[in-house]
Design a protein around this motif. Sequence first.
Motif, short mmCIF file in Angstrom:
data_model
loop_
_atom_site.label_atom_id
_atom_site.label_comp_id
_atom_site.label_asym_id
_atom_site.label_seq_id
_atom_site.Cartn_x
_atom_site.Cartn_y
_atom_site.Cartn_z
N ALA A 1 -15.32 8.69 -7.91
CA ALA A 1 -14.74 7.35 -7.98
C ALA A 1 -13.29 7.37 -7.50
CB ALA A 1 -14.82 6.82 -9.41
N ALA A 2 -12.55 8.38 -7.93
CA ALA A 2 -11.15 8.49 -7.53
C ALA A 2 -11.04 8.67 -6.01
CB ALA A 2 -10.48 9.65 -8.25
N ALA A 3 -11.88 9.54 -5.47
CA ALA A 3 -11.83 9.78 -4.02
C ALA A 3 -12.19 8.50 -3.26
CB ALA A 3 -12.78 10.91 -3.64
N GLY A 4 -13.19 7.76 -3.73
CA GLY A 4 -13.59 6.51 -3.07
C GLY A 4 -12.49 5.48 -3.10
N VAL A 5 -11.83 5.36 -4.23
CA VAL A 5 -10.74 4.38 -4.35
C VAL A 5 -9.60 4.75 -3.42
CG1 VAL A 5 -8.95 3.54 -5.93
CG2 VAL A 5 -11.32 3.64 -6.70
N ILE A 6 -9.24 6.02 -3.41
CA ILE A 6 -8.12 6.47 -2.57
C ILE A 6 -8.44 6.28 -1.10
CG2 ILE A 6 -6.81 8.52 -1.85
CD1 ILE A 6 -6.94 9.42 -4.81
N LEU A 7 -9.63 6.67 -0.69
CA LEU A 7 -9.99 6.49 0.73
C LEU A 7 -10.04 5.02 1.11
CD1 LEU A 7 -12.76 9.20 1.22
CD2 LEU A 7 -10.50 9.12 2.27
N GLY A 8 -10.56 4.20 0.23
CA GLY A 8 -10.61 2.76 0.51
C GLY A 8 -9.22 2.18 0.68
N MET A 9 -8.29 2.60 -0.14
CA MET A 9 -6.93 2.09 -0.04
C MET A 9 -6.20 2.62 1.19
SD MET A 9 -5.41 1.70 -3.84
CE MET A 9 -6.17 3.01 -4.75
N LEU A 10 -6.49 3.88 1.53
CA LEU A 10 -5.80 4.45 2.70
C LEU A 10 -6.24 3.77 4.00
CD1 LEU A 10 -5.79 8.24 1.80
CD2 LEU A 10 -3.83 6.68 1.86
N TYR A 11 -7.47 3.33 4.05
CA TYR A 11 -7.97 2.69 5.26
C TYR A 11 -7.75 1.18 5.26
CZ TYR A 11 -9.94 7.03 6.92
OH TYR A 11 -10.09 8.31 7.37
N ALA A 12 -7.29 0.63 4.17
CA ALA A 12 -7.01 -0.80 4.10
C ALA A 12 -5.74 -1.10 4.89
CB ALA A 12 -6.84 -1.23 2.65
N PRO A 13 -5.73 -2.21 5.59
CA PRO A 13 -4.55 -2.55 6.41
C PRO A 13 -3.43 -3.16 5.57
CG PRO A 13 -6.24 -4.21 6.71
CD PRO A 13 -6.80 -3.17 5.80
N GLU A 14 -2.66 -2.30 4.88
CA GLU A 14 -1.52 -2.74 4.08
C GLU A 14 -0.34 -1.83 4.36
OE1 GLU A 14 -2.77 -2.59 0.02
OE2 GLU A 14 -3.84 -4.48 0.13
N GLU A 15 0.81 -2.22 3.87
CA GLU A 15 2.00 -1.39 4.01
C GLU A 15 1.85 -0.12 3.18
OE1 GLU A 15 5.76 -3.12 3.18
OE2 GLU A 15 5.24 -5.01 4.14
N GLY A 16 2.50 0.94 3.60
CA GLY A 16 2.43 2.22 2.89
C GLY A 16 2.93 2.12 1.46
N LYS A 17 4.01 1.34 1.27
CA LYS A 17 4.57 1.20 -0.07
C LYS A 17 3.57 0.55 -1.00
CE LYS A 17 8.68 -0.63 -2.34
NZ LYS A 17 9.93 -1.37 -2.17
N GLU A 18 2.92 -0.49 -0.53
CA GLU A 18 1.92 -1.21 -1.34
C GLU A 18 0.71 -0.32 -1.60
OE1 GLU A 18 0.47 -4.13 -3.67
OE2 GLU A 18 2.45 -4.14 -2.73
N THR A 19 0.30 0.44 -0.61
CA THR A 19 -0.84 1.34 -0.77
C THR A 19 -0.52 2.42 -1.80
OG1 THR A 19 -1.53 0.97 1.53
CG2 THR A 19 -2.39 2.92 0.45
N ARG A 20 0.67 3.00 -1.72
CA ARG A 20 1.05 4.02 -2.69
C ARG A 20 1.10 3.46 -4.11
NH1 ARG A 20 4.34 5.35 1.67
NH2 ARG A 20 6.13 4.22 0.82
N LYS A 21 1.57 2.24 -4.25
CA LYS A 21 1.61 1.59 -5.57
C LYS A 21 0.19 1.41 -6.10
CE LYS A 21 3.29 -2.55 -7.99
NZ LYS A 21 2.25 -2.53 -8.93
N LYS A 22 -0.72 0.97 -5.24
CA LYS A 22 -2.11 0.78 -5.67
C LYS A 22 -2.75 2.11 -6.06
CE LYS A 22 -3.47 -3.47 -3.35
NZ LYS A 22 -4.47 -4.06 -2.44
N ILE A 23 -2.46 3.14 -5.27
CA ILE A 23 -3.01 4.47 -5.59
C ILE A 23 -2.49 4.93 -6.95
CG2 ILE A 23 -2.95 6.92 -4.96
CD1 ILE A 23 -3.06 6.03 -2.02
N LYS A 24 -1.19 4.72 -7.17
CA LYS A 24 -0.59 5.12 -8.45
C LYS A 24 -1.22 4.35 -9.61
CE LYS A 24 3.81 5.42 -10.85
NZ LYS A 24 5.23 5.14 -10.84
#
Length: 115
Positions: free
Chosen positions: A18-41
């Motif tokens: 589940a963690a890997a799926g969430v992280i991969l989904g967020m990394l491939y989503a078209p958002e800013e890096g800062k926002e992606t890192r916040k979501k991952i956190k």
Amino acid sequence: MSKKNNTAGILAGLLAGAAAGVILGMLYAPEEGKETRKKIKDKAGDLKDQAKNKYGEVSEKVKDQYSNISSTFKETANNVAHTVKDGYDKYKDQIVSKTADVVKNVESELNDLKQ
């Protein structure tokens, strides 16, 4: 013990997947890096909380099962001990009685031989 290890392994695998799926989904989503890192956190924090909760649940189940098995074992051990003691007492009394009979017979035979 094997079932506990299998359950813990399956749980760990599901959480890791589940963690890997969430992280991969967020990394491939078209958002800013800062926002992606916040979501991952945030997601990592959520997964950590879920893992703690599941660990607590599994831990309680294991404690309950241990308690049940321990009680059953103690009860069975007590039953076996009582059965063995009862059998020992029964056969001890029989042996003492038979020994007394043999002693009487030997004494009788000796008295007959003396006469």
